[in-house]
Design an enzyme around this catalytic site. Structure first.
Site, PDB file in Angstrom:
ATOM      1  N   ASN A   1       0.927  -1.275  -0.109  1.00 60.91           N
ATOM      2  CA  ASN A   1       0.105  -0.067  -0.011  1.00 60.91           C
ATOM      3  C   ASN A   1       0.763   1.152   0.078  1.00 60.91           C
ATOM      4  OD1 ASN A   1      -2.273  -1.867  -0.058  1.00 60.91           O
ATOM      5  ND2 ASN A   1      -2.271  -1.782   2.249  1.00 60.91           N
TER       6      ASN A   1
ATOM      7  N   GLY B   1       6.880 -20.912   1.087  1.00 65.47           N
ATOM      8  CA  GLY B   1       7.417 -21.931   0.819  1.00 65.47           C
ATOM      9  C   GLY B   1       8.284 -22.190  -0.423  1.00 65.47           C
TER      10      GLY B   1
END
Length: 568
Positions: free
Chosen positions: A490, A541
């Protein structure tokens, strides 16, 4: 003929002398004669280019693109005037601020998608219009000046929206007053006195067993805010490019007032191995992510290889080849059902880049990890460590005033502290807990830090507010904790991160740079983590391209620092 022919030559000679061109050419030619390079004109061009004007921003281009999960996000491209030519210097792609939950209602999903699209469209408009004009002719190396202007622009937009909302509210109140007046003048018998409501039926009222602090309101995402963070990061990358240095070095120079540290370290990765979803029939709700942290004495490359070995073994244990799935392990001697085996892993990869699975209890999960490590000759607590993202804010039952850690099992905030103390004492190889409590439970944060602060890291992720709200009067506005997960999303600016990490360093708290849910293929986050001196980096991951590309960038930086002799 003489006035028209000699005058331009005379003016040209004076002009070149004023720019010291003859002197510099003579110096260059003398140096080149001694060097006698293979590419004479190339070397001459390189020498002359050192006297050229510093590159300046001439154009910003904003585009709507897709992130790693197919959601719209913002790309910002920087154009500069370099040696009298307009050149594309670099571009960045922002990570989207949130992931739409898979179990959301269709109406909610549609509303979230519309909000996301509107925000990205507004951000593209800001970049291509207002910010494009505002930053023109600035040097991309003037990061502080750029971020100051971006901050002022954003503040102006927020104030404009507040004023519009104020006017709309006033207009709505006037319309309601007019409607009420019209109703009372025509149907007086149907009016109801203000404040009079139908009495509630007598009966039991559900109340929390113990009053807990109410949840703080969710920080709204300002429409178009991606433009601020995207432009700031794009300018930083452009500044590094025009200086001919990697982005992480440019960020380190910004943090240390242009005094480059003699040595730099690569943050330890928190690699997400399992995404433990809170779905039936699995009962365990306490854990959202199980992460592996390699020991500090290993190189990053060695650590990643060890994580991959553990991941393969865990997958083998979860889904044994050639065997039918069985919910229980048979006890043939007694003829009774034995200990439950871990539930079958779901055949899909989470947006976090790891396997999705579920468990009945915490001990089952930890036993799986110990077994996997033992099978390949590793010992938890020596050769690998664990971190757990509890995401406690998702567990609170506000009616009961308790956390639901297992299906049907609830604990108060004080009981949660006792549970974590017992957990870490029994399993000392867990060295980090992320969001073990809600941010509103500040008393319990203090208690858990006093009890466990010397044994494991207690990290605030959701428990930390937005970066723009964290820094208040040179103080970090979060509960007592060991460190904070910072995400570049943002309206966050590069200068915000530089300032905030400096404050965290001063308070002896650790910095973790984390990937948002909606990640992109841009790998700038890794350079930010290295340049800012983050202790850990939380990238998800070792699956999905948008995740793996960041690990590859981290490996490349480690190799580069080692080659230069600056790796701490």
């Amino acid at each position: 003929m003489e006035p028209g022919g000699r005058r331009p030559r005379k003016e040209a000679a004076e002009y070149y002398r004023g720019q010291r061109v003859p002197q510099r050419l003579e110096e260059a030619l003398n140096a080149l004669f001694l060097l006698r390079p293979a590419d004479l004109y190339g070397q001459l061009a390189n020498y002359i280019s050192t006297f050229s004007k510093s590159p300046e921003i001439c154009k910003l281009v904003g585009r709507k693109v897709l992130d790693g999960v197919g959601q719209p996000t913002l790309e910002v491209e920087i154009h500069c005037i370099v040696e009298n030519h307009e050149k594309i210097i670099c571009s960045i792609v922002m990570s989207s601020h949130s992931q739409i939950p898979e179990n959301s209602l269709p109406v909610t999903t549609d509303a979230d998608e519309k909000e996301r699209n509107d925000s990205v469209n507004t951000a593209v408009e800001w970049v291509n219009e207002s910010l494009n004009t505002m930053l023109r002719d600035l040097k991309p190396t003037d990061q502080c000046e750029v971020d100051k202007m971006l901050g002022e622009y954003f503040t102006k937009k927020v104030e404009e929206k507040k004023e519009i909302q104020k006017q709309e509210e006033k207009k709505r109140e006037e319309q309601e007053a007019e409607a009420t007046l019209a109703l009372t003048s025509h149907t007086p018998s149907a009016t109801v006195l203000p404040g009079k409501k139908k009495a509630a039926k007598a009966g039991f009222v559900s109340v929390a067993e113990k009053t807990i602090p109410p949840a703080e309101p969710v920080e709204p995402v300002f429409c178009g805010s991606l433009a601020i963070g995207g432009t700031s990061l794009a300018v930083a990358k452009a500044g590094a490019t025009v200086c001919g240095i990697p982005l992480y070095l440019h960020i380190a120079l910004l943090k240390h007032d242009q005094d480059l540290p003699k040595q730099m370290s690569v943050p330890l990765p928190m690699v997400t191995l399992l995404n433990c979803e809170k779905i039936l029939p699995a009962k365990l709700k306490l854990i959202k992510e199980l992460m592996l942290i390699p020991p500090v004495q290993l190189s990053l490359k060695q650590g990643i290889e060890r994580v991959l070995d553990i991941q393969k073994e865990v997958m083998r244990l979860l889904d044994p080849p050639g065997k039918a799935p069985s919910p229980q392990l048979a006890d043939t001697k007694k003829g009774k059902a034995g200990k439950k085996a871990p539930p079958q892993v779901l055949k899909r990869i989470s947006h976090l880049g790891c396997l999705i699975t579920g468990f009945d209890n915490l001990e089952q999960l930890l036993l799986l990890m110990q077994t996997a490590c033992n099978n390949i000759g590793l010992e938890l607590g020596m050769d690998m460590y664990l971190a757990i993202n509890c995401a406690a804010h998702e567990l609170m039952d506000y009616v009961k005033g308790k956390y639901e850690i297992l299906t049907g099992t609830f604990k108060s905030p004080d009981e949660m502290v006792d549970m974590y103390v017992e957990l870490i004492n029994n399993f000392p190889f867990i060295i980090a807990l992320i969001d073990p409590l809600r941010k509103e439970d500040r008393e319990q944060w203090n208690n858990i830090c006093c009890a466990l602060g010397s044994k494991c890291y207690l990290i605030a992720e959701d428990a930390a507010t937005h970066i723009s709200k964290l820094n208040t009067d040179q103080n970090i506005n979060v509960p007592m904790c060991s460190g904070i997960v910072l995400k570049y999303i943002n309206q966050t600016k590069v200068s915000d991160l530089v300032e905030l990490t400096g404050l965290l360093d001063g308070q002896r708290r650790i910095t973790i740079l984390g990937s948002p849910d909606g990640e992109s293929f841009d790998d700038s986050l890794v350079d930010l983590a290295v340049g800012l001196g983050a202790r850990f980096v939380k990238l998800g991951g070792l699956s999905r391209g948008e995740r793996v590309t960041k690990y590859n960038r981290l490996l490349a930086i480690e190799e580069e620092l080692a080659k230069n002799g600056t790796l701490r």
